[in-house]
Motif scaffolding. Sequence first.
Motif, PDB file in Angstrom:
ATOM      1  N   ASP A  18       6.357 -29.544   3.135  1.00 48.93           N
ATOM      2  CA  ASP A  18       6.010 -29.338   4.541  1.00 48.93           C
ATOM      3  C   ASP A  18       6.037 -27.850   4.896  1.00 48.93           C
ATOM      4  O   ASP A  18       7.065 -27.177   4.781  1.00 48.93           O
ATOM      5  CB  ASP A  18       6.972 -30.102   5.455  1.00 48.93           C
ATOM      6  CG  ASP A  18       6.736 -31.608   5.387  1.00 48.93           C
ATOM      7  OD1 ASP A  18       5.661 -31.999   4.897  1.00 48.93           O
ATOM      8  OD2 ASP A  18       7.622 -32.372   5.802  1.00 48.93           O
ATOM      9  N   GLY A  19       4.897 -27.337   5.300  1.00 48.71           N
ATOM     10  CA  GLY A  19       4.816 -25.944   5.728  1.00 48.71           C
ATOM     11  C   GLY A  19       4.844 -24.929   4.604  1.00 48.71           C
ATOM     12  O   GLY A  19       4.912 -23.720   4.873  1.00 48.71           O
ATOM     13  N   ALA A  20       4.789 -25.385   3.347  1.00 45.61           N
ATOM     14  CA  ALA A  20       4.915 -24.454   2.225  1.00 45.61           C
ATOM     15  C   ALA A  20       3.805 -23.412   2.232  1.00 45.61           C
ATOM     16  O   ALA A  20       4.035 -22.248   1.906  1.00 45.61           O
ATOM     17  CB  ALA A  20       4.898 -25.223   0.897  1.00 45.61           C
ATOM     18  N   LEU A  21       2.605 -23.819   2.632  1.00 46.21           N
ATOM     19  CA  LEU A  21       1.483 -22.889   2.621  1.00 46.21           C
ATOM     20  C   LEU A  21       1.406 -22.052   3.895  1.00 46.21           C
ATOM     21  O   LEU A  21       0.625 -21.116   3.969  1.00 46.21           O
ATOM     22  CB  LEU A  21       0.173 -23.663   2.426  1.00 46.21           C
ATOM     23  CG  LEU A  21       0.039 -24.433   1.112  1.00 46.21           C
ATOM     24  CD1 LEU A  21      -1.295 -25.172   1.072  1.00 46.21           C
ATOM     25  CD2 LEU A  21       0.174 -23.506  -0.084  1.00 46.21           C
ATOM     26  N   GLU A  22       2.214 -22.402   4.887  1.00 43.89           N
ATOM     27  CA  GLU A  22       2.161 -21.683   6.158  1.00 43.89           C
ATOM     28  C   GLU A  22       3.293 -20.682   6.314  1.00 43.89           C
ATOM     29  O   GLU A  22       3.359 -19.963   7.314  1.00 43.89           O
ATOM     30  CB  GLU A  22       2.199 -22.672   7.334  1.00 43.89           C
ATOM     31  CG  GLU A  22       0.922 -23.486   7.515  1.00 43.89           C
ATOM     32  CD  GLU A  22       0.777 -24.623   6.507  1.00 43.89           C
ATOM     33  OE1 GLU A  22       1.814 -25.101   5.995  1.00 43.89           O
ATOM     34  OE2 GLU A  22      -0.372 -25.012   6.212  1.00 43.89           O
ATOM     35  N   ARG A  23       4.200 -20.616   5.370  1.00 39.59           N
ATOM     36  CA  ARG A  23       5.372 -19.733   5.525  1.00 39.59           C
ATOM     37  C   ARG A  23       5.081 -18.284   5.159  1.00 39.59           C
ATOM     38  O   ARG A  23       5.940 -17.426   5.279  1.00 39.59           O
ATOM     39  CB  ARG A  23       6.517 -20.253   4.656  1.00 39.59           C
ATOM     40  CG  ARG A  23       7.069 -21.596   5.137  1.00 39.59           C
ATOM     41  CD  ARG A  23       8.201 -22.071   4.266  1.00 39.59           C
ATOM     42  NE  ARG A  23       8.547 -23.460   4.567  1.00 39.59           N
ATOM     43  CZ  ARG A  23       8.777 -24.388   3.662  1.00 39.59           C
ATOM     44  NH1 ARG A  23       8.698 -24.078   2.358  1.00 39.59           N
ATOM     45  NH2 ARG A  23       9.073 -25.625   4.006  1.00 39.59           N
ATOM     46  N   GLY A  24       3.903 -18.009   4.658  1.00 40.13           N
ATOM     47  CA  GLY A  24       3.548 -16.631   4.343  1.00 40.13           C
ATOM     48  C   GLY A  24       3.969 -16.178   2.958  1.00 40.13           C
ATOM     49  O   GLY A  24       3.704 -15.037   2.573  1.00 40.13           O
ATOM     50  N   ARG A  25       4.640 -17.041   2.204  1.00 38.10           N
ATOM     51  CA  ARG A  25       5.098 -16.633   0.867  1.00 38.10           C
ATOM     52  C   ARG A  25       4.061 -16.952  -0.204  1.00 38.10           C
ATOM     53  O   ARG A  25       4.122 -16.407  -1.300  1.00 38.10           O
ATOM     54  CB  ARG A  25       6.418 -17.329   0.529  1.00 38.10           C
ATOM     55  CG  ARG A  25       7.549 -16.991   1.471  1.00 38.10           C
ATOM     56  CD  ARG A  25       8.835 -17.689   1.075  1.00 38.10           C
ATOM     57  NE  ARG A  25       9.287 -17.256  -0.248  1.00 38.10           N
ATOM     58  CZ  ARG A  25      10.314 -17.802  -0.892  1.00 38.10           C
ATOM     59  NH1 ARG A  25      10.970 -18.800  -0.340  1.00 38.10           N
ATOM     60  NH2 ARG A  25      10.681 -17.353  -2.072  1.00 38.10           N
ATOM     61  N   ALA A  26       3.121 -17.829   0.124  1.00 40.27           N
ATOM     62  CA  ALA A  26       2.102 -18.210  -0.849  1.00 40.27           C
ATOM     63  C   ALA A  26       0.764 -17.592  -0.455  1.00 40.27           C
ATOM     64  O   ALA A  26       0.352 -17.656   0.705  1.00 40.27           O
ATOM     65  CB  ALA A  26       1.976 -19.727  -0.915  1.00 40.27           C
ATOM     66  N   ARG A  27       0.108 -16.987  -1.430  1.00 37.80           N
ATOM     67  CA  ARG A  27      -1.226 -16.436  -1.220  1.00 37.80           C
ATOM     68  C   ARG A  27      -2.161 -17.133  -2.187  1.00 37.80           C
ATOM     69  O   ARG A  27      -1.978 -17.063  -3.406  1.00 37.80           O
ATOM     70  CB  ARG A  27      -1.221 -14.934  -1.477  1.00 37.80           C
ATOM     71  CG  ARG A  27      -2.592 -14.282  -1.393  1.00 37.80           C
ATOM     72  CD  ARG A  27      -2.460 -12.761  -1.388  1.00 37.80           C
ATOM     73  NE  ARG A  27      -3.757 -12.131  -1.644  1.00 37.80           N
ATOM     74  CZ  ARG A  27      -4.063 -11.473  -2.761  1.00 37.80           C
ATOM     75  NH1 ARG A  27      -3.167 -11.371  -3.723  1.00 37.80           N
ATOM     76  NH2 ARG A  27      -5.246 -10.917  -2.909  1.00 37.80           N
ATOM     77  N   LEU A  28      -3.136 -17.833  -1.648  1.00 34.41           N
ATOM     78  CA  LEU A  28      -4.068 -18.592  -2.474  1.00 34.41           C
ATOM     79  C   LEU A  28      -5.286 -17.732  -2.801  1.00 34.41           C
ATOM     80  O   LEU A  28      -5.873 -17.106  -1.911  1.00 34.41           O
ATOM     81  CB  LEU A  28      -4.511 -19.859  -1.742  1.00 34.41           C
ATOM     82  CG  LEU A  28      -3.393 -20.817  -1.312  1.00 34.41           C
ATOM     83  CD1 LEU A  28      -3.992 -22.034  -0.617  1.00 34.41           C
ATOM     84  CD2 LEU A  28      -2.555 -21.244  -2.509  1.00 34.41           C
ATOM     85  N   ILE A  29      -5.644 -17.719  -4.076  1.00 41.72           N
ATOM     86  CA  ILE A  29      -6.823 -16.982  -4.533  1.00 41.72           C
ATOM     87  C   ILE A  29      -7.765 -17.980  -5.198  1.00 41.72           C
ATOM     88  O   ILE A  29      -7.433 -18.551  -6.243  1.00 41.72           O
ATOM     89  CB  ILE A  29      -6.438 -15.867  -5.527  1.00 41.72           C
ATOM     90  CG1 ILE A  29      -5.463 -14.890  -4.865  1.00 41.72           C
ATOM     91  CG2 ILE A  29      -7.686 -15.144  -6.037  1.00 41.72           C
ATOM     92  CD1 ILE A  29      -4.887 -13.867  -5.824  1.00 41.72           C
ATOM     93  N   PHE A  30      -8.899 -18.216  -4.601  1.00 45.18           N
ATOM     94  CA  PHE A  30      -9.868 -19.169  -5.144  1.00 45.18           C
ATOM     95  C   PHE A  30     -10.847 -18.402  -6.030  1.00 45.18           C
ATOM     96  O   PHE A  30     -11.870 -17.896  -5.572  1.00 45.18           O
ATOM     97  CB  PHE A  30     -10.586 -19.898  -4.005  1.00 45.18           C
ATOM     98  CG  PHE A  30      -9.647 -20.671  -3.126  1.00 45.18           C
ATOM     99  CD1 PHE A  30      -9.034 -21.820  -3.602  1.00 45.18           C
ATOM    100  CD2 PHE A  30      -9.374 -20.241  -1.840  1.00 45.18           C
ATOM    101  CE1 PHE A  30      -8.159 -22.540  -2.789  1.00 45.18           C
ATOM    102  CE2 PHE A  30      -8.500 -20.948  -1.029  1.00 45.18           C
ATOM    103  CZ  PHE A  30      -7.892 -22.101  -1.511  1.00 45.18           C
ATOM    104  N   ARG A  31     -10.489 -18.331  -7.307  1.00 44.45           N
ATOM    105  CA  ARG A  31     -11.275 -17.533  -8.250  1.00 44.45           C
ATOM    106  C   ARG A  31     -10.981 -18.019  -9.658  1.00 44.45           C
ATOM    107  O   ARG A  31      -9.904 -18.548  -9.926  1.00 44.45           O
ATOM    108  CB  ARG A  31     -10.894 -16.060  -8.107  1.00 44.45           C
ATOM    109  CG  ARG A  31     -11.784 -15.089  -8.854  1.00 44.45           C
ATOM    110  CD  ARG A  31     -11.247 -13.689  -8.708  1.00 44.45           C
ATOM    111  NE  ARG A  31     -12.182 -12.712  -9.252  1.00 44.45           N
ATOM    112  CZ  ARG A  31     -11.862 -11.467  -9.527  1.00 44.45           C
ATOM    113  NH1 ARG A  31     -10.640 -11.022  -9.296  1.00 44.45           N
ATOM    114  NH2 ARG A  31     -12.751 -10.630 -10.025  1.00 44.45           N
ATOM    115  N   ASP A  32     -11.921 -17.850 -10.541  1.00 43.38           N
ATOM    116  CA  ASP A  32     -11.664 -18.189 -11.933  1.00 43.38           C
ATOM    117  C   ASP A  32     -10.449 -17.412 -12.423  1.00 43.38           C
ATOM    118  O   ASP A  32     -10.396 -16.169 -12.311  1.00 43.38           O
ATOM    119  CB  ASP A  32     -12.883 -17.848 -12.789  1.00 43.38           C
ATOM    120  CG  ASP A  32     -12.646 -18.135 -14.261  1.00 43.38           C
ATOM    121  OD1 ASP A  32     -12.685 -19.325 -14.648  1.00 43.38           O
ATOM    122  OD2 ASP A  32     -12.404 -17.179 -15.018  1.00 43.38           O
ATOM    123  N   GLY A  33      -9.453 -18.139 -12.957  1.00 47.82           N
ATOM    124  CA  GLY A  33      -8.199 -17.501 -13.338  1.00 47.82           C
ATOM    125  C   GLY A  33      -8.350 -16.462 -14.422  1.00 47.82           C
ATOM    126  O   GLY A  33      -7.705 -15.409 -14.398  1.00 47.82           O
TER     127      GLY A  33
END
Length: 237
Positions: A18-33
């Motif tokens: 709950d809220g893991a993606l909204e806490r500001g600690r995770a940055r999602l990068i949608f790109r070929d790894g």
Amino acid sequence: PASVSFVRRFKPPSPLLDGALERGRARLIFRDGRRHVAQYDGEPYDAIILSLPKPVTAQINRYYTAEFFRAAARILSDGGVLAFSVESAPNISTSELREFIACLKRTLGSAFENVVVTPGDFNTFVAVKGTGRPTLDPDVLLERLDARKITTRIFEATIHGDLNAFNIELFHEILAESKSTRLNTDLHPISYSHGLVVWTAKERTPRSGVLQRLIDAPIRWLTGFAAWSPVARGGIG
């Protein structure tokens, strides 16, 4: 991006999520790894964790080659960790599985000085950049979890069984029996082939023996076979 939206909408209630993606600690990068690692020029990472299936397809195998491991080591800080797990079996029950795991360990070791692999239903590979060496001492690992106030249900209950000294010693004795010296590379994806051999052996099909002989064959034999084949000679229209 669509999969993240799906998770946000349909995930079950969980205090961990709950809220893991909204806490500001995770940055999602949608790109070929693979491309991201190759082109990254920012601050070094402390850890890179691969959450991928076994390298039994050409698409996935790109993340298990010597070239990728070297690229990952480049963007890690000194003492940084690269880790991944593959499905296995306790005590490595077949020679095919032994060669598969040994190939991954050998390939990872071509880019990192210090590599450890855990025994069990899943083999976890941990590589450290620099002189630091990861520990497999269960008591030390539990102390570190406690110091960081990290609570788990399964890890704490199984760690002493999975990482007892006898299991680790037996596991590495079996790995040492591997005779191959080949690395898994972009142009020679040997672990992809080993993975297929493991699968066919598990299914008890006669194809596993044929695949193993092709893996062991010198590359000049395979090149000669390709040149001799009816397709290469224009015999099939």
